[in-house]
Design an enzyme around this catalytic site. Structure first.
Site, mmCIF file in Angstrom:
data_model
loop_
_atom_site.group_PDB
_atom_site.id
_atom_site.type_symbol
_atom_site.label_atom_id
_atom_site.label_comp_id
_atom_site.label_asym_id
_atom_site.label_seq_id
_atom_site.Cartn_x
_atom_site.Cartn_y
_atom_site.Cartn_z
ATOM 1 N N HIS A 175 20.105 76.139 67.316
ATOM 2 C CA HIS A 175 19.933 75.571 65.972
ATOM 3 C C HIS A 175 20.950 74.446 65.739
ATOM 4 O O HIS A 175 21.335 74.170 64.603
ATOM 5 C CB HIS A 175 20.082 76.647 64.887
ATOM 6 C CG HIS A 175 19.184 77.822 65.086
ATOM 7 N ND1 HIS A 175 17.911 77.871 64.572
ATOM 8 C CD2 HIS A 175 19.366 78.986 65.775
ATOM 9 C CE1 HIS A 175 17.344 79.025 64.921
ATOM 10 N NE2 HIS A 175 18.207 79.709 65.655
ATOM 11 N N SER A 211 25.661 46.946 67.396
ATOM 12 C CA SER A 211 25.243 46.679 66.025
ATOM 13 C C SER A 211 25.664 45.271 65.650
ATOM 14 O O SER A 211 26.765 44.838 65.986
ATOM 15 C CB SER A 211 25.863 47.697 65.064
ATOM 16 O OG SER A 211 25.685 47.297 63.719
#
Length: 551
Positions: A152, A282
């Site tokens: 999870h 970026s």
């Protein structure tokens, strides 16, 4: 736009213009497609000649001499006039083979896709094998490097970096077996004629069934197939396309899972994909190192998974198409039938009603309002670019245009790009052991509490008393981590509590990460030897290909 080529003045698919390999782009090119057509016509002529039809050596030699001499401009002009791509190329080929013109495409209909599917699989399989090989090397190298496991996406018991890679490998092994099966299951349509009955060839050979079967076998073998489908309609079954695209979609799901894991691990700074010296992460944030290759794989994988819906929808309505093909000679003979233009949007005279009620056809629902609004009750017209029903219903609805011209090529192109990109990733994966170690240190004291309790019991302590001590200290340490943003200090608290004095000299051993990984290293070694190595054996001569991505 001075200095710009014509290709920059119209939309170009990025699958080809940016990413796909040259061999896969060529596999679905017009050059290869139309060369295959001509090659099949030559196979047909050779076989018909050998079986006694009046075809001369000169005619065959003329066709062979011009097999790659394709006048694309003439073919385009012919198609504009004839509105039929196959006949346009029959005329174009006949123009440069005047002697052979009378016997080109003799008795045949067109069906070349299976060759391109076969060749597409032959391109993909070695690429997938190389990805498996690179990932196997990675798994072997890091077979015993402990790392946090996650369930999870929450920290769980330790595994190893190599064992995690083996979980990826196991899925890829299933994929390579699926691709091999799909490729081996492919058969040739064979020489079956317009509706699959071989009536035209039976007429050519004056009722000689044996010669028709020999012809089918000879052309099939010339095309490089071991078998042909014994029964077909005008096309081979669309189930073949479903099988082919399903295994590619399954591969896409595997790659999406692998690359999502890599992206999550990159966020933790435990593993990174290759990052070029001058690569920019970026435009606004110069420090960023985005996992752009893994991101590309994920986005293309989603596209690949979605493409399998096209042959699925096509098969849903193909029974109606085959019914039309079967009855066309009786109902659409020119006496009872009408022209397709005069019949647009209306059920043809004598035809049974469409099996779906108006608006309820699953194909219509999938295609949306734009297509459905222009259709009549029978759902056949104006649909060739969506679901595969030709608008020329009275010529025998023949061509699943979207599937053959878009979905099949795009599936193979997309799979090709994904595998090339994933090979590049797996050849340059970077592991940061110190970061992994720090994450383990942060979580391991909590995971080691059971070991500490067992050691205290062996030293004469009471299990319940020890459990309560550990519970209180663990909650105090958790508060430091969660509420104060500090490090996990459970170990320091255990060392400072006199209760644990009997086992203080054992703590280093109790907290050794290698004691928490179970048999992961042994599992990796056996898996690579027994599962991975045999699968790679047939591809060992094709392993020495390194991928350098241009973008």
């Amino acid at each position: 736009m001075e200095g710009s080529g014509d290709e920059f003045l119209k939309y170009r698919s990025p699958l080809v213009s940016r990413y796909a390999s040259k061999e896969m782009a060529f596999n679905f090119s017009d050059r290869k497609k139309f060369t295959i057509w001509r090659t099949l016509w030559i196979y047909l002529a050779k076989s018909e000649k050998e079986l006694g039809l009046p075809i001369t050596d000169a005619q065959v030699s003329e066709m062979e001499a011009h097999v790659e001499d394709i006048d694309f401009a003439m073919a385009a002009e012919e198609e504009r006039k004839l509105r039929h791509d196959v006949m346009a190329h029959v005329h174009t080929f006949a123009n440069c083979c005047p002697t052979a013109a009378p016997i080109i495409h003799l008795g045949a209909t067109s069906c070349y896709d299976l060759i391109m599917l076969r060749d597409g699989f032959d391109i993909l399989l070695p690429k997938l094998a190389r990805v498996i090989d690179r990932l196997a090397n990675f798994a072997d190298k890091y077979a015993d490097l402990p790392t946090l496991g996650f369930t999870h996406y929450q920290p769980a018991q330790l595994t190893t970096v190599g064992k995690r890679a083996c979980l990826w490998l196991q899925d890829l092994l299933m994929d390579i077996r699926n691709l091999q099966r799909a490729r081996e299951d492919l058969r040739f349509r064979g020489v079956k004629g317009t509706t699959g009955t071989q009536a035209s060839f039976l007429q050519l050979f004056q009722g000689d069934h044996d010669k028709v079967e020999q012809l089918d076998k000879m052309v099939t073998e010339m095309a490089g197939f071991k078998k042909s489908y014994l029964v077909t309609g005008q096309t081979y079954s669309r189930k073949v396309d479903i099988d082919s695209l399903s295994v590619l979609a399954s591969l896409g799901a595997t790659v999406h899972k692998i690359c999502t894991d890599i992206r999550l691990l990159a966020n933790l700074k435990e593993i990174e994909e290759p990052f070029e010296k001058e690569q920019i992460g970026s435009s606004a944030m110069p420090y960023k190192r985005n996992p752009m290759r893994a991101e590309r794989c994920c986005s293309l994988a989603r596209h690949l998974v979605a493409l399998v819906s096209d042959p699925l929808r096509l098969l849903q309505c193909s029974g109606w198409k085959e019914l039309l093909t079967t009855v066309q000679t009786e109902v659409l003979s020119g006496v009872q039938g009408q022209s397709s233009s005069s019949n647009m949007g209306m059920p043809s005279p004598g035809l049974p009603p469409h099996p779906c009620e108006p608006g309820s056809c699953p194909g219509q629902k999938q295609r949306g309002l734009a297509t459905g609004a222009g259709q009549g009750h029978d759902g056949r017209q104006r649909d060739s670019d969506h679901i595969g029903f030709s608008s020329r219903t009275q010529e025998g609805e023949k061509r699943g245009a979207k599937l053959w011209r878009i979905s099949l090529p795009e599936s193979f192109l997309t799979a090709d790009i994904i595998l090339s990109t994933l090979q590049n990733i797996t050849e340059g994966l970077v592991v940061y052991p110190k970061v992994i170690e720090r994450h383990i240190r942060h979580e391991l004291p909590f995971m080691a509490t059971e070991n500490i309790i067992m050691a205290m019991v062996k030293a004469g302590g009471n299990r319940q008393d020890c459990h309560e001590k550990i519970r209180v200290l663990s909650q105090q340490a958790a508060a430091v981590v969660k509420q104060e943003g500090g490090d996990n200090d459970l170990l320091a608290r255990v060392q400072a509590d006199p209760y644990f004095t009997p086992i203080l000299n054992q703590l280093d051993d109790l907290l050794d990460p290698k004691t928490f990984i179970g048999r992961a290293p042994q599992q990796v070694a056996r898996f690579l030897a027994e599962e991975v190595k045999p699968v790679l054996e047939p591809y060992k001569s094709k392993m020495d290909v390194k991928i350098e991505l241009e973008l």
